[in-house]
Design a protein around this motif. Structure first.
Motif, mmCIF file in Angstrom:
data_model
loop_
_atom_site.group_PDB
_atom_site.id
_atom_site.type_symbol
_atom_site.label_atom_id
_atom_site.label_comp_id
_atom_site.label_asym_id
_atom_site.label_seq_id
_atom_site.Cartn_x
_atom_site.Cartn_y
_atom_site.Cartn_z
ATOM 1 N N ALA A 279 1.405 14.436 10.051
ATOM 2 C CA ALA A 279 1.229 14.176 8.712
ATOM 3 C C ALA A 279 2.398 13.524 8.001
ATOM 4 O O ALA A 279 3.414 13.740 8.333
ATOM 5 C CB ALA A 279 0.929 15.565 7.981
ATOM 6 N N ARG A 280 1.891 12.704 7.234
ATOM 7 C CA ARG A 280 2.990 11.878 6.305
ATOM 8 C C ARG A 280 4.038 10.889 7.203
ATOM 9 O O ARG A 280 5.058 10.712 6.921
ATOM 10 C CB ARG A 280 3.729 12.725 5.503
ATOM 11 C CG ARG A 280 3.097 13.561 4.305
ATOM 12 C CD ARG A 280 3.948 14.432 3.514
ATOM 13 N NE ARG A 280 3.083 15.187 2.593
ATOM 14 C CZ ARG A 280 2.624 14.507 1.423
ATOM 15 N NH1 ARG A 280 3.032 13.295 1.170
ATOM 16 N NH2 ARG A 280 1.820 15.363 0.422
ATOM 17 N N ALA A 281 3.334 10.573 8.483
ATOM 18 C CA ALA A 281 4.062 9.717 9.299
ATOM 19 C C ALA A 281 4.010 8.406 8.849
ATOM 20 O O ALA A 281 4.623 7.465 9.638
ATOM 21 C CB ALA A 281 3.728 10.054 10.709
ATOM 22 N N GLY A 282 2.845 7.945 8.039
ATOM 23 C CA GLY A 282 2.752 6.542 7.741
ATOM 24 C C GLY A 282 1.528 5.642 8.442
ATOM 25 O O GLY A 282 1.602 4.759 8.611
ATOM 26 N N LYS A 283 0.594 6.664 8.732
ATOM 27 C CA LYS A 283 -0.548 6.102 9.386
ATOM 28 C C LYS A 283 -1.222 5.262 8.537
ATOM 29 O O LYS A 283 -1.581 4.130 8.896
ATOM 30 C CB LYS A 283 -1.228 7.197 9.880
ATOM 31 C CG LYS A 283 -0.774 8.182 11.074
ATOM 32 C CD LYS A 283 -1.755 9.235 11.453
ATOM 33 C CE LYS A 283 -2.178 10.028 10.585
ATOM 34 N NZ LYS A 283 -1.179 10.971 9.759
ATOM 35 N N SER A 284 -1.647 5.542 7.317
ATOM 36 C CA SER A 284 -2.325 4.655 6.393
ATOM 37 C C SER A 284 -1.638 3.445 5.924
ATOM 38 O O SER A 284 -2.262 2.464 6.061
ATOM 39 C CB SER A 284 -2.789 5.683 5.027
ATOM 40 O OG SER A 284 -3.326 6.652 5.417
ATOM 41 N N THR A 285 -0.326 3.627 5.737
ATOM 42 C CA THR A 285 0.463 2.394 5.346
ATOM 43 C C THR A 285 0.370 1.385 6.795
ATOM 44 O O THR A 285 0.175 0.225 6.334
ATOM 45 C CB THR A 285 1.799 2.767 5.021
ATOM 46 O OG1 THR A 285 1.706 3.839 4.176
ATOM 47 C CG2 THR A 285 2.639 1.692 4.943
ATOM 48 N N LEU A 286 0.631 2.043 7.745
ATOM 49 C CA LEU A 286 0.464 1.238 9.200
ATOM 50 C C LEU A 286 -1.049 0.036 9.029
ATOM 51 O O LEU A 286 -1.117 -0.789 9.626
ATOM 52 C CB LEU A 286 0.859 1.771 10.467
ATOM 53 C CG LEU A 286 0.664 0.897 11.661
ATOM 54 C CD1 LEU A 286 1.613 0.010 11.592
ATOM 55 C CD2 LEU A 286 0.829 2.007 12.830
ATOM 56 N N VAL A 287 -1.995 1.125 8.775
ATOM 57 C CA VAL A 287 -3.312 0.399 9.036
ATOM 58 C C VAL A 287 -3.524 -0.699 7.825
ATOM 59 O O VAL A 287 -4.005 -1.690 8.086
ATOM 60 C CB VAL A 287 -4.590 1.371 8.725
ATOM 61 C CG1 VAL A 287 -5.913 0.780 8.551
ATOM 62 C CG2 VAL A 287 -4.426 2.324 9.919
ATOM 63 N N LYS A 288 -3.093 -0.506 6.730
ATOM 64 C CA LYS A 288 -3.203 -1.471 5.601
ATOM 65 C C LYS A 288 -2.477 -2.600 6.022
ATOM 66 O O LYS A 288 -2.863 -3.827 5.715
ATOM 67 C CB LYS A 288 -2.635 -1.018 4.237
ATOM 68 C CG LYS A 288 -3.622 0.359 3.825
ATOM 69 C CD LYS A 288 -3.021 0.836 2.510
ATOM 70 C CE LYS A 288 -3.722 1.813 1.929
ATOM 71 N NZ LYS A 288 -3.292 2.292 0.436
ATOM 72 N N VAL A 289 -1.312 -2.455 6.545
ATOM 73 C CA VAL A 289 -0.455 -3.789 6.941
ATOM 74 C C VAL A 289 -1.304 -4.426 7.877
ATOM 75 O O VAL A 289 -1.399 -5.657 7.969
ATOM 76 C CB VAL A 289 0.828 -3.338 7.374
ATOM 77 C CG1 VAL A 289 1.700 -4.541 8.296
ATOM 78 C CG2 VAL A 289 1.732 -2.701 6.267
ATOM 79 N N ILE A 290 -1.726 -3.867 8.959
ATOM 80 C CA ILE A 290 -2.762 -4.627 10.096
ATOM 81 C C ILE A 290 -3.800 -5.268 9.309
ATOM 82 O O ILE A 290 -4.033 -6.486 9.765
ATOM 83 C CB ILE A 290 -2.909 -3.535 11.193
ATOM 84 C CG1 ILE A 290 -1.622 -2.885 11.883
ATOM 85 C CG2 ILE A 290 -3.963 -4.445 12.219
ATOM 86 C CD1 ILE A 290 -2.184 -1.949 12.795
ATOM 87 N N VAL A 291 -4.510 -4.722 8.508
ATOM 88 C CA VAL A 291 -5.602 -5.252 7.899
ATOM 89 C C VAL A 291 -5.379 -6.547 7.003
ATOM 90 O O VAL A 291 -6.107 -7.606 7.148
ATOM 91 C CB VAL A 291 -6.357 -4.348 6.901
ATOM 92 C CG1 VAL A 291 -7.440 -5.038 6.251
ATOM 93 C CG2 VAL A 291 -6.950 -3.136 8.033
ATOM 94 N N ILE A 292 -4.198 -6.493 6.377
ATOM 95 C CA ILE A 292 -3.755 -7.671 5.530
ATOM 96 C C ILE A 292 -3.476 -8.677 6.379
ATOM 97 O O ILE A 292 -3.674 -9.937 6.021
ATOM 98 C CB ILE A 292 -2.703 -6.915 4.541
ATOM 99 C CG1 ILE A 292 -3.387 -6.064 3.588
ATOM 100 C CG2 ILE A 292 -1.994 -8.414 3.852
ATOM 101 C CD1 ILE A 292 -2.182 -5.567 2.691
ATOM 102 N N ALA A 293 -2.723 -8.398 7.542
ATOM 103 C CA ALA A 293 -2.050 -9.313 8.399
ATOM 104 C C ALA A 293 -3.267 -10.153 9.199
ATOM 105 O O ALA A 293 -3.248 -11.386 9.305
ATOM 106 C CB ALA A 293 -1.352 -8.732 9.339
#
Length: 301
Positions: free
Chosen positions: A287-301
């Motif tokens: 939890a709170r390891a940054g999973k959601s942030t990582l997914v958003k970056v992948i989608v935008i890229a």
């Protein structure tokens, strides 16, 4: 002469003579049916013909009346004084004369185009129905019959065609005699007709193909114009966007995208097709390891 036996013999001889003379007169009467080119067409002419043949004109007598009828073979018209009782004819029948039997007979005229008797009449009143006199002696039929009219029309057309071909041949080559004058070749007419039909079909197909190309081109132009609208600043009012949306084929939600996203859509539509790769992945972490942030970056890229 005073001998009774002689008187009886003379009476018998006279009786036999009268009988034979009566039969002879009847035979003459039946043989008196003469061929005519036409029959009387009204009551006055009928009466005059009856007087000419010395037929009976007694209104109370139904025998020895004047008749003018076609022969049963439909080859000629015959006029005569009919020694038998005149016949009463029902509707739908014409009358003919059977020469071999010296009697009148009926002919069913239901196949007539017009002129078939539609009321009852007597056999000596056929002048009321002139169609019962109109015969074709060559084809042995009534002219009012459909089959007789078709054959006569074909014969007439064929005769006109032969005459035309003969005149054409005589005009084009008067110095020679063609033994095949009047010969009709169906291919002479069929081939030009087929050629003309082929030209018409080819022209219609060309016009339809050209129209389809024009319509497709027009659709492409409209589509390019609609895509060009997405690259322009769009009105912010909801009502104006609704009007533009109705007049175009572009999905409604695209009009609410940002300009950058709309440019990407236009670029993709102009390219025609893009490769899309689908894959599945799973991001695992605490939890709170940054999973959601990582997914958003992948989608935008």
């Amino acid at each position: 002469m005073s001998n009774p036996k002689v008187r009886v013999v003379l009476i018998l001889v006279g009786f036999v003579f009268l009988k034979s003379n009566e039969k002879h007169q009847e035979a003459l009467a039946t043989r008196a049916a003469s061929r005519v080119s036409d029959c009387p067409r009204n009551e006055i002419e009928w009466w005059k013909a009856s007087k000419r043949l010395n037929c009976s004109d007694d209104a109370f007598s139904s025998v020895n009346r004047y008749h003018c009828l076609p022969a049963d073979s439909l080859t000629t018209l015959l006029e005569f004084c009919y020694k038998r009782t005149r016949a009463q004819v029902v509707t739908g029948l014409c009358m003919v004369f059977i020469e071999k039997k010296n009697i009148v007979n009926h002919y069913n005229c239901v196949m007539f185009n017009e002129g078939c008797p539609n009321t009852r009449y007597y056999s000596n009143e056929m002048y009321k129905f002139p169609a019962c006199f109109e015969i074709d002696p060559i084809q042995h039929c009534y002219k009012a019959e459909v089959s007789c009219q078709q054959f006569t029309r074909f014969q007439t057309d064929h005769g006109v065609l032969n005459t035309t071909l003969s005149l054409f041949n005589d005009t084009s080559n008067p110095s020679t005699t063609n033994t095949n004058v009047g010969t009709f070749y169906p291919l002479v007419i069929i081939l030009p007709v087929l050629f003309l039909l082929g030209l018409i079909i080819a022209f219609v197909a060309w016009r339809m193909r050209r129209r389809m190309k024009m319509m497709k081109k027009h659709e492409n132009v409209n589509w390019e114009f609609e895509l060009g609208c997405l690259l322009q600043p769009l009105p912010s009012e909801q009502e104006n966007l609704s009007i533009i949306d109705k007049e175009n084929k572009i999905p409604q939600e695209i009009f609410y995208w940002k300009l950058k996203d709309r440019k990407t859509y236009v670029k993709s539509m102009k390219k025609g097709k893009i490769s899309v790769y689908n894959g599945r992945g799973m991001v695992i972490g605490c939890a709170r390891a940054g999973k959601s942030t990582l997914v958003k970056v992948i989608v935008i890229a």
